[in-house]
Write a protein that holds these residues in place. Structure first.
Motif, PDB file in Angstrom:
ATOM      1  N   GLU A 146       1.149  -1.330  -0.069  1.00  0.00           N
ATOM      2  CA  GLU A 146       0.153   0.163  -0.039  1.00  0.00           C
ATOM      3  C   GLU A 146       1.070   1.339   0.646  1.00  0.00           C
ATOM      4  O   GLU A 146       1.620   1.660   0.771  1.00  0.00           O
ATOM      5  CB  GLU A 146      -1.048  -0.161   1.503  1.00  0.00           C
ATOM      6  N   SER A 147       1.284   1.728  -1.266  1.00  0.00           N
ATOM      7  CA  SER A 147       1.164   3.258  -1.036  1.00  0.00           C
ATOM      8  C   SER A 147       0.639   4.580  -1.650  1.00  0.00           C
ATOM      9  O   SER A 147      -0.086   4.714  -2.145  1.00  0.00           O
ATOM     10  CB  SER A 147       2.768   3.052  -2.340  1.00  0.00           C
ATOM     11  N   HIS A 148       1.137   5.395  -0.777  1.00  0.00           N
ATOM     12  CA  HIS A 148       0.352   7.282  -1.379  1.00  0.00           C
ATOM     13  C   HIS A 148       1.358   8.000  -1.038  1.00  0.00           C
ATOM     14  O   HIS A 148       2.243   7.875  -0.536  1.00  0.00           O
ATOM     15  CB  HIS A 148      -0.800   7.415  -0.296  1.00  0.00           C
ATOM     16  N   LEU A 149       0.792   9.051  -2.254  1.00  0.00           N
ATOM     17  CA  LEU A 149       1.888  10.126  -1.803  1.00  0.00           C
ATOM     18  C   LEU A 149       1.495  10.689  -0.550  1.00  0.00           C
ATOM     19  O   LEU A 149       0.308  11.206   0.147  1.00  0.00           O
ATOM     20  CB  LEU A 149       1.316  11.045  -2.588  1.00  0.00           C
ATOM     21  N   PHE A 150       2.414  11.794   0.197  1.00  0.00           N
ATOM     22  CA  PHE A 150       1.763  11.247   1.517  1.00  0.00           C
ATOM     23  C   PHE A 150       1.432  13.298   1.440  1.00  0.00           C
ATOM     24  O   PHE A 150       2.155  14.476   1.052  1.00  0.00           O
ATOM     25  CB  PHE A 150       3.348  11.841   2.399  1.00  0.00           C
ATOM     26  N   ARG A 151       0.378  13.654   1.857  1.00  0.00           N
ATOM     27  CA  ARG A 151       0.106  14.488   1.965  1.00  0.00           C
ATOM     28  C   ARG A 151      -0.564  15.614   3.026  1.00  0.00           C
ATOM     29  O   ARG A 151      -0.131  16.752   3.321  1.00  0.00           O
ATOM     30  CB  ARG A 151      -1.845  14.904   1.330  1.00  0.00           C
ATOM     31  N   ASN A 152      -0.350  14.715   4.205  1.00  0.00           N
ATOM     32  CA  ASN A 152      -0.889  15.366   4.997  1.00  0.00           C
ATOM     33  C   ASN A 152      -1.140  14.338   6.181  1.00  0.00           C
ATOM     34  O   ASN A 152      -0.545  13.355   5.887  1.00  0.00           O
ATOM     35  CB  ASN A 152      -2.486  16.544   5.324  1.00  0.00           C
ATOM     36  N   PHE A 153      -1.637  14.774   7.748  1.00  0.00           N
ATOM     37  CA  PHE A 153      -1.742  14.095   8.427  1.00  0.00           C
ATOM     38  C   PHE A 153      -2.197  13.009   8.623  1.00  0.00           C
ATOM     39  O   PHE A 153      -1.901  12.038   9.215  1.00  0.00           O
ATOM     40  CB  PHE A 153      -2.036  15.060   9.701  1.00  0.00           C
TER      41      PHE A 153
ATOM     42  N   THR B  85      -3.529  11.349   6.082  1.00  0.00           N
ATOM     43  CA  THR B  85      -2.365  10.224   5.616  1.00  0.00           C
ATOM     44  C   THR B  85      -1.558   9.698   6.241  1.00  0.00           C
ATOM     45  O   THR B  85      -1.598   8.545   6.945  1.00  0.00           O
ATOM     46  CB  THR B  85      -1.351  10.891   4.406  1.00  0.00           C
ATOM     47  N   LEU B  86      -0.768  10.252   7.228  1.00  0.00           N
ATOM     48  CA  LEU B  86       0.250   9.608   8.163  1.00  0.00           C
ATOM     49  C   LEU B  86      -0.448   8.197   9.195  1.00  0.00           C
ATOM     50  O   LEU B  86      -0.361   7.459   9.766  1.00  0.00           O
ATOM     51  CB  LEU B  86       1.029  10.336   8.652  1.00  0.00           C
ATOM     52  N   LYS B  87      -2.120   9.650   9.501  1.00  0.00           N
ATOM     53  CA  LYS B  87      -3.076   8.909  10.936  1.00  0.00           C
ATOM     54  C   LYS B  87      -3.106   7.760  10.483  1.00  0.00           C
ATOM     55  O   LYS B  87      -3.165   6.270  10.975  1.00  0.00           O
ATOM     56  CB  LYS B  87      -3.212   9.837  11.599  1.00  0.00           C
ATOM     57  N   THR B  88      -3.448   6.835   9.469  1.00  0.00           N
ATOM     58  CA  THR B  88      -4.654   6.087   8.145  1.00  0.00           C
ATOM     59  C   THR B  88      -3.774   5.267   8.559  1.00  0.00           C
ATOM     60  O   THR B  88      -3.852   3.824   8.277  1.00  0.00           O
ATOM     61  CB  THR B  88      -4.994   6.534   7.394  1.00  0.00           C
ATOM     62  N   MET B  89      -2.681   5.852   7.632  1.00  0.00           N
ATOM     63  CA  MET B  89      -1.433   4.584   7.783  1.00  0.00           C
ATOM     64  C   MET B  89      -0.661   3.845   8.438  1.00  0.00           C
ATOM     65  O   MET B  89      -0.553   2.543   8.882  1.00  0.00           O
ATOM     66  CB  MET B  89      -0.552   5.170   6.573  1.00  0.00           C
ATOM     67  N   CYS B  90      -0.812   5.332   9.751  1.00  0.00           N
ATOM     68  CA  CYS B  90       0.655   4.156  10.904  1.00  0.00           C
ATOM     69  C   CYS B  90      -0.904   3.234  12.000  1.00  0.00           C
ATOM     70  O   CYS B  90      -0.994   2.450  12.294  1.00  0.00           O
ATOM     71  CB  CYS B  90       0.768   4.681  12.132  1.00  0.00           C
ATOM     72  N   ALA B  91      -2.207   3.280  11.099  1.00  0.00           N
ATOM     73  CA  ALA B  91      -3.451   2.267  12.303  1.00  0.00           C
ATOM     74  C   ALA B  91      -3.343   1.108  11.456  1.00  0.00           C
ATOM     75  O   ALA B  91      -3.712  -0.035  12.674  1.00  0.00           O
ATOM     76  CB  ALA B  91      -4.371   3.354  12.020  1.00  0.00           C
ATOM     77  N   LYS B  92      -3.564   1.233  10.066  1.00  0.00           N
ATOM     78  CA  LYS B  92      -2.960  -0.023   9.678  1.00  0.00           C
ATOM     79  C   LYS B  92      -1.896  -0.958   9.691  1.00  0.00           C
ATOM     80  O   LYS B  92      -2.057  -2.092   8.873  1.00  0.00           O
ATOM     81  CB  LYS B  92      -3.425   0.322   7.751  1.00  0.00           C
TER      82      LYS B  92
ATOM     83  N   ALA C  12       1.001  13.419  16.433  1.00  0.00           N
ATOM     84  CA  ALA C  12       0.643  14.027  15.795  1.00  0.00           C
ATOM     85  C   ALA C  12       2.734  15.333  16.174  1.00  0.00           C
ATOM     86  O   ALA C  12       2.789  16.429  15.221  1.00  0.00           O
ATOM     87  CB  ALA C  12       0.161  15.052  16.825  1.00  0.00           C
ATOM     88  N   LYS C  13       2.843  14.973  17.611  1.00  0.00           N
ATOM     89  CA  LYS C  13       4.618  16.046  17.348  1.00  0.00           C
ATOM     90  C   LYS C  13       5.716  15.265  16.099  1.00  0.00           C
ATOM     91  O   LYS C  13       6.254  16.296  15.927  1.00  0.00           O
ATOM     92  CB  LYS C  13       5.547  15.412  18.908  1.00  0.00           C
ATOM     93  N   LEU C  14       5.238  13.996  16.087  1.00  0.00           N
ATOM     94  CA  LEU C  14       6.466  13.630  15.433  1.00  0.00           C
ATOM     95  C   LEU C  14       5.851  14.144  12.867  1.00  0.00           C
ATOM     96  O   LEU C  14       6.416  14.578  13.281  1.00  0.00           O
ATOM     97  CB  LEU C  14       6.466  11.796  15.103  1.00  0.00           C
ATOM     98  N   TYR C  15       4.097  13.899  13.216  1.00  0.00           N
ATOM     99  CA  TYR C  15       4.160  15.140  11.914  1.00  0.00           C
ATOM    100  C   TYR C  15       4.635  16.026  11.920  1.00  0.00           C
ATOM    101  O   TYR C  15       5.114  17.303  11.202  1.00  0.00           O
ATOM    102  CB  TYR C  15       2.764  14.894  12.006  1.00  0.00           C
TER     103      TYR C  15
ATOM    104  N   THR D  33      10.959  18.858   0.433  1.00  0.00           N
ATOM    105  CA  THR D  33      10.863  17.246  -0.300  1.00  0.00           C
ATOM    106  C   THR D  33       8.945  16.298  -0.234  1.00  0.00           C
ATOM    107  O   THR D  33       9.023  16.902   0.728  1.00  0.00           O
ATOM    108  CB  THR D  33      12.130  16.719   0.665  1.00  0.00           C
ATOM    109  N   ARG D  34       9.049  15.678  -0.985  1.00  0.00           N
ATOM    110  CA  ARG D  34       7.404  15.043  -1.729  1.00  0.00           C
ATOM    111  C   ARG D  34       7.971  14.291  -1.610  1.00  0.00           C
ATOM    112  O   ARG D  34       9.325  13.373  -1.853  1.00  0.00           O
ATOM    113  CB  ARG D  34       6.935  15.461  -2.684  1.00  0.00           C
ATOM    114  N   TYR D  35       7.370  12.867  -0.202  1.00  0.00           N
ATOM    115  CA  TYR D  35       7.561  11.903   0.105  1.00  0.00           C
ATOM    116  C   TYR D  35       6.038  10.576  -0.745  1.00  0.00           C
ATOM    117  O   TYR D  35       5.123  11.559  -0.327  1.00  0.00           O
ATOM    118  CB  TYR D  35       7.029  12.039   1.660  1.00  0.00           C
ATOM    119  N   GLN D  36       6.700   9.453  -0.650  1.00  0.00           N
ATOM    120  CA  GLN D  36       5.646   8.299  -0.506  1.00  0.00           C
ATOM    121  C   GLN D  36       5.720   7.804   0.748  1.00  0.00           C
ATOM    122  O   GLN D  36       6.368   7.290   1.290  1.00  0.00           O
ATOM    123  CB  GLN D  36       5.892   7.867  -1.711  1.00  0.00           C
ATOM    124  N   ILE D  37       4.561   7.702   1.077  1.00  0.00           N
ATOM    125  CA  ILE D  37       4.395   6.996   2.388  1.00  0.00           C
ATOM    126  C   ILE D  37       3.694   5.092   1.973  1.00  0.00           C
ATOM    127  O   ILE D  37       2.704   5.381   0.580  1.00  0.00           O
ATOM    128  CB  ILE D  37       3.367   7.700   3.315  1.00  0.00           C
ATOM    129  N   GLN D  38       4.632   4.597   2.586  1.00  0.00           N
ATOM    130  CA  GLN D  38       4.584   3.196   1.930  1.00  0.00           C
ATOM    131  C   GLN D  38       4.180   1.972   3.502  1.00  0.00           C
ATOM    132  O   GLN D  38       5.094   2.635   4.641  1.00  0.00           O
ATOM    133  CB  GLN D  38       5.827   2.452   1.134  1.00  0.00           C
TER     134      GLN D  38
END
Length: 455
Positions: free
Chosen positions: A225-232, A234-241, A288-291, A301-306
């Motif tokens: 599973e991979s997405h363009l990292f856009r916002n908090f 996206t990070l929260k959803t991926m870290c929950a999964k 939230a602090k990490l973000y 830098t633009r990131y891909q979250i994977q």
């Protein structure tokens, strides 16, 4: 139409008329080439009317010094010749132009720095197959696309004027250089004016690759599973999964700037960032602090979250696999090599630039904890995955590629995953074996160029 390898002899002006071309009597009869009759000589973008002169018991080509200079051909070069009777054309070639990032004119022993050995190996492979190759940088591109200054190898490296090539091989290692207006204009010009082929014409971005391959049913099963990292969110959803996620710079290479994020007991989060000297570890009390710590990096830098994968390990270090996939003499994708890459002791990425080490697939699988029943079929399955992915890139991304570096991973269940596709696989990683031996990967570049040019 068949082609024949012939050695070029360059004659001084008083021994041969400037527009005469001497060929062996036997070849002239075999191919029914008209003599004392104007024919068109073509070499890359170069064209000139010539007259063929027969010579008994001769098996080469003789040209005048003036004609050789116009073509940019050195004495004793071996080239292929073909005759096209319908257009009264003699074509010499194929001519390959290799676009590289930089040269060092003051260093004639190593004019291309760390890729000089690769360039010389390519010269040897071309000579063996009757192909002519030159090397040039964006700075060599002038106002005319039909003629440029370039490096060739005769008795040492030298710079001469050459015509536009039949086939161009893009070895630029910088997006900035590749996107220069002069380079893009040259690329368009040679394609439209001379029908030149230009392969590996662009860098691939991680988001572009994963979005494109996600549309391909034969390949989507290899994609984490991979997405363009856009916002908090996206990070929260991926870290929950997923227990582990990776942030990868979309335009990164050599493992630079990859961030591994994992949840610790008690709800805090850890990041491991790949750096030159090792891995930097940081802990944050909340996501939230990490973000917020990442928001500064996201401006530049633009990131891909994977999705993070539980990779197989050898000696307690993660292992992945680099497949070199190239198009062959028939224009079809072919797996040239697959090597296993084991991460260095201070790193979680396996790139050689980060202290990783190479081994054979068999060695790495043998040292892994995979079940014995799975181990025997891994090599074949990796090859199939690499071919599926290369074909998917061809089908889904509108650009011309002749070779790809495909990074694959195996998880602890033996499932194969795609990590990355690289359109500029490094020529520094695998040092040439020396002497006059030519690696299959170099030979394949030449054979694909012959396929494209019709030789």
């Amino acid at each position: 139409m068949p082609s024949k390898k012939l050695k070029i002899q360059i004659m001084s002006p008083n021994l041969l008329e400037k527009d005469d071309l001497v060929l062996g009597e036997q070849l002239i009869k075999q191919w029914r080439i008209p003599v004392n009759h104007p024919l068109q000589l073509v070499f890359g973008s170069f064209q000139q009317t010539v007259r063929v002169v027969p010579l008994a018991r001769f098996d080469g080509i003789r040209v005048s010094q003036e004609l050789a200079e116009k073509m940019g051909v050195l004495a004793r070069s071996v080239l292929r010749l073909t005759f096209r009777p319908h257009s009264s054309t003699l074509q010499l070639g194929p001519l390959i132009g290799v676009l590289i990032s930089r040269d060092l004119p003051g260093s004639l022993e190593r004019p291309f720095g760390p890729i000089t050995m690769f360039c010389k190996e390519l010269v040897n492979a071309c000579q063996h197959q009757g192909v002519y190759v030159y090397f040039f940088t964006p700075d060599h591109i002038g106002t005319s696309s039909s003629n440029l200054s370039a490096w060739v190898y005769g008795d040492g490296w030298k710079q001469i004027q050459v015509p536009a090539a039949d086939v161009f091989y893009n070895r630029l290692t910088s997006r900035k250089l590749e996107n220069k207006p002069s380079v893009q204009h040259f690329l368009k010009e040679v394609k439209s004016r001379y029908r030149s082929h230009f392969f590996n014409e662009k860098f691939l971005d991680k988001t572009e690759v994963f979005d494109a391959l996600g549309r391909d049913a034969a390949v989507s099963r290899y994609l984490p599973e991979s997405h363009l990292f856009r916002n908090f969110l996206t990070l929260k959803t991926m870290c929950a999964k997923h227990p582990v996620v990776f942030l990868k710079p979309i335009r990164g290479s050599l493992g630079k700037g990859i961030i591994r994020i994992s949840k610790l007991e008690g709800g805090s989060y850890q990041t491991l960032t790949a750096q030159v000297g090792g891995t930097r570890r940081q802990v944050y009390p909340s996501l939230a602090k990490l973000y917020s710590s990442l928001s500064g990096k996201m401006k530049t830098t633009r990131y891909q979250i994977q999705q993070g994968l539980t990779l197989i390990q050898a000696d307690r270090r993660p292992v992945d696999f680099r497949a070199l996939v190239q198009k062959n003499r028939a224009g079809k994708w072919n797996v040239t090599s697959i090597v296993a890459r084991t991460a260095g002791s201070q790193h979680f990425v396996s790139n050689l630039a980060r202290g990783g080490s190479l081994s054979t697939v068999k060695e790495a699988i043998g040292r892994s904890s995979l079940p014995a029943g799975i181990k025997g079929k891994i090599a074949l399955r990796l090859r199939k995955a690499a071919l599926d992915i290369a074909q998917g890139v061809d089908a889904q991304i509108p650009a011309h590629f002749g070779e790809l570096g495909i990074d694959l991973a195996l998880d602890s269940t033996g499932r194969i995953w795609l990590l990355e596709v690289n359109s500029k696989p490094s020529k520094n990683d695998n040092t040439p074996i020396g002497g006059n031996k030519i690696r299959p990967s170099v030979k394949q570049v030449v054979e694909y160029a012959r396929y494209l040019s019709g030789f």
